[in-house]
Design an enzyme around this catalytic site. Structure first.
Site, PDB file in Angstrom:
ATOM      1  N   THR A   2       0.849  -1.188   0.000  1.00 55.79           N
ATOM      2  CA  THR A   2       0.000   0.000   0.000  1.00 55.79           C
ATOM      3  C   THR A   2       0.889   1.244   0.000  1.00 55.79           C
ATOM      4  O   THR A   2       2.092   1.117   0.162  1.00 55.79           O
ATOM      5  CB  THR A   2      -0.853  -0.091   1.284  1.00 55.79           C
ATOM      6  OG1 THR A   2      -1.751  -1.157   1.112  1.00 55.79           O
ATOM      7  CG2 THR A   2      -1.602   1.144   1.632  1.00 55.79           C
ATOM      8  N   VAL A  43     -13.241  -5.059   2.426  1.00 53.54           N
ATOM      9  CA  VAL A  43     -12.614  -3.778   2.751  1.00 53.54           C
ATOM     10  C   VAL A  43     -11.574  -4.038   3.837  1.00 53.54           C
ATOM     11  O   VAL A  43     -11.868  -4.715   4.828  1.00 53.54           O
ATOM     12  CB  VAL A  43     -13.663  -2.745   3.247  1.00 53.54           C
ATOM     13  CG1 VAL A  43     -12.980  -1.460   3.695  1.00 53.54           C
ATOM     14  CG2 VAL A  43     -14.682  -2.450   2.147  1.00 53.54           C
ATOM     15  N   GLY A  44     -10.381  -3.514   3.648  1.00 54.33           N
ATOM     16  CA  GLY A  44      -9.319  -3.723   4.632  1.00 54.33           C
ATOM     17  C   GLY A  44      -9.215  -2.569   5.611  1.00 54.33           C
ATOM     18  O   GLY A  44     -10.184  -1.846   5.869  1.00 54.33           O
ATOM     19  N   ASP A  45      -8.031  -2.383   6.136  1.00 56.08           N
ATOM     20  CA  ASP A  45      -7.812  -1.350   7.157  1.00 56.08           C
ATOM     21  C   ASP A  45      -7.601   0.038   6.562  1.00 56.08           C
ATOM     22  O   ASP A  45      -7.857   1.050   7.229  1.00 56.08           O
ATOM     23  CB  ASP A  45      -6.571  -1.697   7.991  1.00 56.08           C
ATOM     24  CG  ASP A  45      -5.329  -1.787   7.113  1.00 56.08           C
ATOM     25  OD1 ASP A  45      -5.386  -2.447   6.048  1.00 56.08           O
ATOM     26  OD2 ASP A  45      -4.294  -1.183   7.465  1.00 56.08           O
ATOM     27  N   THR A  67       0.451  -0.341   6.740  1.00 56.56           N
ATOM     28  CA  THR A  67       0.414  -1.202   5.562  1.00 56.56           C
ATOM     29  C   THR A  67       0.637  -2.621   6.008  1.00 56.56           C
ATOM     30  O   THR A  67       1.510  -2.875   6.840  1.00 56.56           O
ATOM     31  CB  THR A  67       1.465  -0.820   4.515  1.00 56.56           C
ATOM     32  OG1 THR A  67       1.444  -1.818   3.494  1.00 56.56           O
ATOM     33  CG2 THR A  67       2.873  -0.696   5.080  1.00 56.56           C
ATOM     34  N   GLY A  68      -0.152  -3.519   5.483  1.00 55.88           N
ATOM     35  CA  GLY A  68       0.027  -4.904   5.888  1.00 55.88           C
ATOM     36  C   GLY A  68      -1.260  -5.669   5.725  1.00 55.88           C
ATOM     37  O   GLY A  68      -2.178  -5.211   5.035  1.00 55.88           O
ATOM     38  N   GLY A 127      -4.489  -6.358   6.270  1.00 57.79           N
ATOM     39  CA  GLY A 127      -5.445  -5.416   6.832  1.00 57.79           C
ATOM     40  C   GLY A 127      -6.342  -5.938   7.938  1.00 57.79           C
ATOM     41  O   GLY A 127      -6.674  -5.203   8.869  1.00 57.79           O
TER      42      GLY A 127
HETATM   43  N1  ASP Z   1      -3.520  -3.005   4.327  1.00 56.57           N
HETATM   44  C1  ASP Z   1      -3.974  -3.233   2.977  1.00 56.57           C
HETATM   45  C2  ASP Z   1      -5.257  -4.015   3.024  1.00 56.57           C
HETATM   46  O1  ASP Z   1      -5.366  -4.905   3.807  1.00 56.57           O
HETATM   47  C3  ASP Z   1      -2.990  -3.957   2.137  1.00 56.57           C
HETATM   48  C4  ASP Z   1      -1.571  -3.487   2.214  1.00 56.57           C
HETATM   49  O2  ASP Z   1      -1.201  -2.691   3.039  1.00 56.57           O
HETATM   50  O3  ASP Z   1      -0.788  -3.938   1.395  1.00 56.57           O
HETATM   51  O4  ASP Z   1      -6.124  -3.748   2.243  1.00 56.57           O
END
Ligand code: ASP
Length: 329
Positions: free
Chosen positions: A194, A223-225, A244-245, A247
């Site tokens: 992200t 939907v993520g974080d 980022t990660g 989510g």
């Molecule tokens: N955090 C984002 C999600 O889960 C993905 C990412 O950070 O790569 O949508």
């Protein structure tokens, strides 16, 4: 001899003081994940280095010209959304159904104003839609078609969904389709990437923003974080945070807000707060990274994946860019 020792002591003190006073004004990330020296060639390193540097320069120019932190993070995130290298805007991951669904959020610390969009498919720069929600609506989070109608009404640039497709991502998607019929627990952690930015303006105010395509092969309008205030993005008058990660784990730990809370209620330093949140995420089985910038210019760019595209710019314009686990964070 005595003079010599005094001189050495003085030099150490100046060094320590110098370190203490290194004040950062912006920090960005381009996603955490399997970023390792052995998998990255020189051309890729150069391309990522340039993209992160450009985002930092844009944020720095905004801050130096006296603009609010909000403008600095928007400028940095737009540049990263427009770059095909990152999982945000152009180059976003592809859903199970073969489309792009983009999420973004923004928050300003001085008044805790916030805006976000989830699952938008035709807004060229989702961070601008999030900013419009924050500034021109009475809401915090708009989703799907409604968010797109709002963005259109706001006069934002709209594009075809295929605008976001890159050949590299299409190839990855086709491979994923072959490998598994849907998102599986085992392959989730590799599919990170992200973008986000936090900035501190000359009035001492903080803003943070995050933008993403989410996770590869996501399904059912997942939907993520990233568009969730408190999980993917947070800003107060103490600290600004972008996550980022994986989510789901950032949602469960309310990660970005938890950094603020640990600093406010437990008096934690920013490095300590971010490390504690990342360790909670790891304990639960998740992974990723967090960038944070405090009201007095302290920065943290920590992660528990092998690497994270990241960088920060100091008050004097000095830029630092890092990718790997053995570099400063
Ligand atoms: N955090 C984002 C999600 O889960 C993905 C990412 O950070 O790569 O949508």
């Amino acid at each position: 001899m005595r003079l010599f020792l005094q001189l050495i002591f003085l030099m150490i003190m100046v060094g320590v003081a110098g370190q203490e006073h290194k004040k950062y004004v912006a920090v960005v990330h381009g996603g955490a994940g399997w970023i390792q020296r052995e998998n990255t060639n020189k051309d890729q390193e150069t391309a990522y280095h340039q993209a992160i540097t450009q985002a930092l320069q844009l944020a720095y120019q905004a801050i130096k010209s006296g603009k609010p932190a909000e403008e600095a993070v928007v400028a940095a995130v737009i540049a990263l959304e427009n770059s095909p290298l990152f999982n945000a805007g152009v180059g976003a991951v592809i859903t199970y159904d073969g489309t792009h669904q983009l999420d973004a959020s923004i928050m300003t610390g001085k008044n805790r104003a916030a805006g976000a969009v989830a699952g938008v498919m035709t807004v060229k720069n989702p961070v601008l839609a999030a900013q419009a929600v924050m500034n021109n609506s009475s809401h915090v989070l708009l989703s799907g078609r409604g968010a797109e109608q709002f963005a259109t009404q706001q006069g934002l640039e709209m594009v075809e969904n295929t605008h976001f497709t890159t050949p590299a991502m299409k190839q990855k998607w086709e491979n994923s389709k072959k490998e598994s019929s849907s998102l599986s627990k085992q392959d989730l952690p590799e599919k990170l990437g992200t973008v986000g930015a936090v900035a501190l303006d000359s009035d001492g105010h903080i803003a943070a923003a995050t933008s993403t395509g989410g996770m590869m092969m996501k399904r059912w309008d997942r939907v993520g974080d990233s568009p969730i205030i408190g999980a993917g993005t947070y800003a107060s008058d103490i600290v600004g945070v972008s996550s980022t990660g994986w989510g789901e784990f950032y949602l469960k730990t309310v990660a970005a807000y938890d950094v603020h809370a640990r600093m406010q209620y437990a008096n934690a330093g920013v490095q300590e707060a971010c490390a504690a949140v990342l360790s909670e995420i790891k304990k639960l089985g998740g992974n990723g990274g967090i960038i944070a910038l405090t009201h007095d210019g302290k920065v943290s760019m920590d992660f528990n994946t092998p690497g994270m595209f990241r960088g920060a710019v100091a008050e004097n314009g000095e830029i630092e860019v890092y990718f790997y686990g053995d570099e400063p964070r």
